[in-house]
Design a protein around this motif. Structure first.
Motif, mmCIF file in Angstrom:
data_model
loop_
_atom_site.group_PDB
_atom_site.id
_atom_site.type_symbol
_atom_site.label_atom_id
_atom_site.label_comp_id
_atom_site.label_asym_id
_atom_site.label_seq_id
_atom_site.Cartn_x
_atom_site.Cartn_y
_atom_site.Cartn_z
ATOM 1 N N ALA A 23 0.829 -1.303 -0.057
ATOM 2 C CA ALA A 23 0.030 -0.140 -0.164
ATOM 3 C C ALA A 23 0.873 1.217 0.098
ATOM 4 O O ALA A 23 2.040 1.081 0.357
ATOM 5 C CB ALA A 23 -0.831 -0.004 1.280
ATOM 6 N N ARG A 24 0.415 2.248 -0.410
ATOM 7 C CA ARG A 24 1.081 3.526 -0.348
ATOM 8 C C ARG A 24 0.463 4.310 1.194
ATOM 9 O O ARG A 24 -0.588 4.545 1.338
ATOM 10 C CB ARG A 24 0.458 4.475 -1.350
ATOM 11 C CG ARG A 24 0.912 5.974 -1.175
ATOM 12 C CD ARG A 24 0.431 6.884 -2.331
ATOM 13 N NE ARG A 24 1.387 7.011 -3.365
ATOM 14 C CZ ARG A 24 1.437 7.612 -4.442
ATOM 15 N NH1 ARG A 24 0.587 8.670 -4.363
ATOM 16 N NH2 ARG A 24 2.331 7.617 -5.394
ATOM 17 N N VAL A 25 1.249 4.421 2.046
ATOM 18 C CA VAL A 25 1.258 4.960 3.440
ATOM 19 C C VAL A 25 2.030 6.113 3.608
ATOM 20 O O VAL A 25 2.988 6.119 3.534
ATOM 21 C CB VAL A 25 1.830 3.656 4.421
ATOM 22 C CG1 VAL A 25 1.408 4.277 5.674
ATOM 23 C CG2 VAL A 25 1.070 2.315 4.239
ATOM 24 N N VAL A 26 1.254 7.194 3.937
ATOM 25 C CA VAL A 26 1.674 8.493 4.354
ATOM 26 C C VAL A 26 2.294 8.594 5.812
ATOM 27 O O VAL A 26 1.282 8.216 6.700
ATOM 28 C CB VAL A 26 0.907 9.769 4.072
ATOM 29 C CG1 VAL A 26 1.593 10.904 4.416
ATOM 30 C CG2 VAL A 26 0.732 9.631 2.409
ATOM 31 N N VAL A 27 3.377 8.703 6.364
ATOM 32 C CA VAL A 27 3.780 8.429 7.765
ATOM 33 C C VAL A 27 3.993 10.055 8.185
ATOM 34 O O VAL A 27 4.689 10.737 7.440
ATOM 35 C CB VAL A 27 4.976 7.760 7.857
ATOM 36 C CG1 VAL A 27 5.377 7.741 9.305
ATOM 37 C CG2 VAL A 27 4.836 6.727 7.307
ATOM 38 N N GLY A 28 3.475 10.166 9.397
ATOM 39 C CA GLY A 28 3.786 11.611 9.998
ATOM 40 C C GLY A 28 5.064 11.386 10.845
ATOM 41 O O GLY A 28 5.369 10.775 11.855
ATOM 42 N N LEU A 29 6.109 11.914 10.177
ATOM 43 C CA LEU A 29 7.614 11.906 10.540
ATOM 44 C C LEU A 29 7.673 13.382 11.418
ATOM 45 O O LEU A 29 7.764 14.323 10.957
ATOM 46 C CB LEU A 29 8.603 12.033 9.392
ATOM 47 C CG LEU A 29 8.835 10.724 8.699
ATOM 48 C CD1 LEU A 29 9.874 10.738 7.753
ATOM 49 C CD2 LEU A 29 9.027 9.836 9.601
ATOM 50 N N PHE A 41 5.989 16.067 7.446
ATOM 51 C CA PHE A 41 6.346 16.777 8.690
ATOM 52 C C PHE A 41 5.234 17.767 8.940
ATOM 53 O O PHE A 41 4.962 18.442 8.245
ATOM 54 C CB PHE A 41 7.787 17.294 8.605
ATOM 55 C CG PHE A 41 8.086 18.110 9.821
ATOM 56 C CD1 PHE A 41 8.433 17.484 11.088
ATOM 57 C CD2 PHE A 41 7.815 19.354 9.918
ATOM 58 C CE1 PHE A 41 9.030 18.196 12.295
ATOM 59 C CE2 PHE A 41 7.896 20.159 11.361
ATOM 60 C CZ PHE A 41 8.599 19.399 12.293
ATOM 61 N N MET A 42 4.657 17.683 9.998
ATOM 62 C CA MET A 42 3.438 18.520 10.410
ATOM 63 C C MET A 42 3.804 19.547 11.148
ATOM 64 O O MET A 42 4.243 19.358 12.206
ATOM 65 C CB MET A 42 2.305 17.654 10.941
ATOM 66 C CG MET A 42 1.479 16.895 10.181
ATOM 67 S SD MET A 42 0.440 15.711 11.122
ATOM 68 C CE MET A 42 1.354 14.359 11.373
ATOM 69 N N LYS A 43 3.874 20.853 10.734
ATOM 70 C CA LYS A 43 4.047 21.968 11.428
ATOM 71 C C LYS A 43 2.694 22.436 11.959
ATOM 72 O O LYS A 43 1.686 23.138 11.171
ATOM 73 C CB LYS A 43 4.557 23.151 10.607
ATOM 74 C CG LYS A 43 5.104 24.315 11.194
ATOM 75 C CD LYS A 43 5.783 25.433 10.543
ATOM 76 C CE LYS A 43 5.990 26.767 11.237
ATOM 77 N NZ LYS A 43 6.936 26.482 12.331
ATOM 78 N N ASN A 44 2.635 22.460 13.270
ATOM 79 C CA ASN A 44 1.311 22.711 14.002
ATOM 80 C C ASN A 44 1.074 24.060 14.928
ATOM 81 O O ASN A 44 0.036 24.250 15.335
ATOM 82 C CB ASN A 44 0.850 21.552 14.937
ATOM 83 C CG ASN A 44 0.674 20.340 13.983
ATOM 84 O OD1 ASN A 44 0.031 20.149 12.900
ATOM 85 N ND2 ASN A 44 0.746 19.151 14.731
ATOM 86 N N ALA A 87 13.577 15.031 11.089
ATOM 87 C CA ALA A 87 12.763 14.241 10.288
ATOM 88 C C ALA A 87 13.315 13.990 8.734
ATOM 89 O O ALA A 87 13.440 12.930 8.006
ATOM 90 C CB ALA A 87 11.619 14.672 10.405
ATOM 91 N N ALA A 88 14.034 15.177 8.224
ATOM 92 C CA ALA A 88 14.596 14.919 6.735
ATOM 93 C C ALA A 88 15.644 14.147 6.848
ATOM 94 O O ALA A 88 16.084 13.383 6.057
ATOM 95 C CB ALA A 88 15.008 16.401 6.491
ATOM 96 N N ILE A 122 13.226 7.709 1.512
ATOM 97 C CA ILE A 122 11.713 8.135 1.304
ATOM 98 C C ILE A 122 11.760 9.808 1.000
ATOM 99 O O ILE A 122 12.437 10.308 1.503
ATOM 100 C CB ILE A 122 10.928 7.614 2.176
ATOM 101 C CG1 ILE A 122 11.263 8.568 3.561
ATOM 102 C CG2 ILE A 122 11.060 6.054 2.357
ATOM 103 C CD1 ILE A 122 10.236 7.853 4.643
ATOM 104 N N ASP A 123 10.786 10.170 0.374
ATOM 105 C CA ASP A 123 10.582 11.587 -0.012
ATOM 106 C C ASP A 123 9.661 11.972 1.464
ATOM 107 O O ASP A 123 9.088 11.182 2.125
ATOM 108 C CB ASP A 123 9.346 11.781 -1.063
ATOM 109 C CG ASP A 123 10.139 11.298 -2.400
ATOM 110 O OD1 ASP A 123 11.045 11.381 -2.540
ATOM 111 O OD2 ASP A 123 9.274 11.016 -3.247
ATOM 112 N N ILE A 124 9.955 13.268 1.735
ATOM 113 C CA ILE A 124 9.394 14.002 2.798
ATOM 114 C C ILE A 124 8.863 15.384 2.396
ATOM 115 O O ILE A 124 9.616 16.001 1.573
ATOM 116 C CB ILE A 124 10.291 14.009 4.037
ATOM 117 C CG1 ILE A 124 9.625 14.676 5.333
ATOM 118 C CG2 ILE A 124 11.445 14.897 3.527
ATOM 119 C CD1 ILE A 124 10.305 14.695 6.557
ATOM 120 N N ALA A 125 7.742 15.813 2.798
ATOM 121 C CA ALA A 125 6.929 17.094 2.708
ATOM 122 C C ALA A 125 6.789 17.713 4.042
ATOM 123 O O ALA A 125 6.639 17.269 5.049
ATOM 124 C CB ALA A 125 5.636 16.982 1.977
#
Length: 375
Positions: A10-16, A40-43, A62-63, A71-74
């Motif tokens: 599956a395609r899984v998006v991980v909160g790093l 990466f979530m900036k909250n 995280a990067a 893996i890619d990270i946004a």
């Protein structure tokens, strides 16, 4: 893996987050053959110049993890959603003299709503985080169940009780079946750059600074009397929102002339209309003990039958062992818990979370606590 979604690639998006738990979660998923994308979530961004949340450092970590895992990270900014859905409620609860738990609302509104929506928009089959919890699909009932993490000292199901069936059906917790020591070992063995990084604690937007100092930026100081159970004024508080039930430190009444010596003082009650803080001496003072609580704003993963007594166990705060209780739920989102043994400093605004063995049934926000009259 504890979610039926991942019985196939599956395609899984991980909160790093920059921490070791989410990093190992991403590695486990990739090892199992899934397509893994990091986010990466900036909250929080009010204090970017002061770096109280160390968001910049966390993103670098995280990067670096994403680079090692290939893996890619946004970098995605959810600060507006956090302020509107979490922080506004946090302030309102404090204005009412309550003690909220923003991590519970953050999970429901940001990590498993805003983040989930973002992940689905980029074609994800599921999302994953580093939470110590598990998800199981009960084929007999059709319900997705939230289970405790295997490591009892790290179990985070308490913070996830507001997740819905839809959210749970898309959630994966890869480290939920591991002990923290195993996670650290894996991180070291695969050479993760954050293998020894200290776990984050507390509320992100407050960071390492003094809680009261932070809160005064948003709430006014309204001083009032501190009184004991006999009505004797012992000192002055700086504002009821800055105290919580059971608090022992920072009361400013130790060593004051006329204050009795002996056992420590604890916050026992907050009278909002009279702007009075009531304190008592002794950890086991009757004002600090309750065998009943009333809660509202219930969120049930599998709804109980209204009006029917249900036996289970519950936590009234995160760092607490489960205690046996009887649950009676109403149809309007309210419920009552009766405890076999009195509970200490049951605090309005905190969450009461109910369990049936390893299964988290859900919970709600504590409104009031009391003692059932003896017959």
């Amino acid at each position: 893996m504890s979610n039926d979604l991942l019985h196939r690639p599956a395609r899984v998006v991980v909160g790093l987050s920059g921490g070791v738990d989410s990093a190992v979660a991403a590695w486990l998923l990739k090892k199992q053959g899934h397509e893994v994308i990091g986010v990466f979530m900036k909250n929080w961004e009010d204090d970017d110049t002061e770096s109280h949340c160390a968001a910049a450092v966390d993103f670098v970590d995280a990067a670096a993890v994403a680079d090692v895992l290939d893996i890619d990270i946004a970098h995605v900014n959810f600060s507006r959603e956090y302020r509107e859905r979490v922080f506004a409620d946090f302030l309102e609860q404090h204005r009412r003299g309550r003690t909220p738990n923003p991590d519970v609302l953050c999970n429901a509104e940001i990590k498993f709503k805003a983040f989930l929506e973002h992940a689905m928009a980029i074609g994800a089959d599921a999302i994953a985080t580093g939470h110590y919890a598990r998800v199981r699909h009960n084929t007999e009932t059709g319900w997705y169940e939230l289970l405790r993490g295997v490591d009892p000292s790290k179990d985070q199901s308490y913070f996830l009780y507001r997740l819905t069936q839809q959210q749970l059906s898309k959630a994966v917790f890869p480290v939920g079946g591991l002990l923290k020591t195993e996670v650290r070992r894996i991180a070291r063995e695969i050479g993760l750059p954050n293998a020894a990084k200290k776990d984050s604690t507390g509320i992100c937007f407050i960071g390492e600074r003094h809680f009261r100092t932070f809160l005064t930026r948003y709430l006014p100081l309204q001083r009032g009397p501190i009184r004991d159970e006999n009505g004797v004024t012992l000192g002055e508080h700086c504002g009821l929102p800055f105290y919580t039930l059971g608090q022992r430190k920072g009361l400013g009444i130790g060593g004051v002339r006329g204050v009795p010596e002996g056992a420590s003082w604890y916050v026992a009650r907050k009278d909002i209309p009279a702007n009075t803080l009531w304190v008592v001496q002794g950890h086991e003072h009757p004002w600090l003990l309750s065998d009943t609580l009333h809660a509202s704003d219930a969120s049930w993963i599998a709804p109980p039958t209204p009006g029917v007594a249900t036996m289970g166990s519950a936590k009234t705060r995160y760092r607490q062992r489960d205690v046996a209780c009887t649950l009676r739920a109403a149809e309007d989102g309210r419920f009552t818990l009766h405890f076999a043994q009195p509970q200490w400093a049951v605090t309005p605004g905190q969450s009461a979370v109910v369990y049936d063995g390893e299964v988290c049934l859900g919970g709600g926000v504590i409104d009031a606590a009391g003692t059932t009259p003896s017959s």
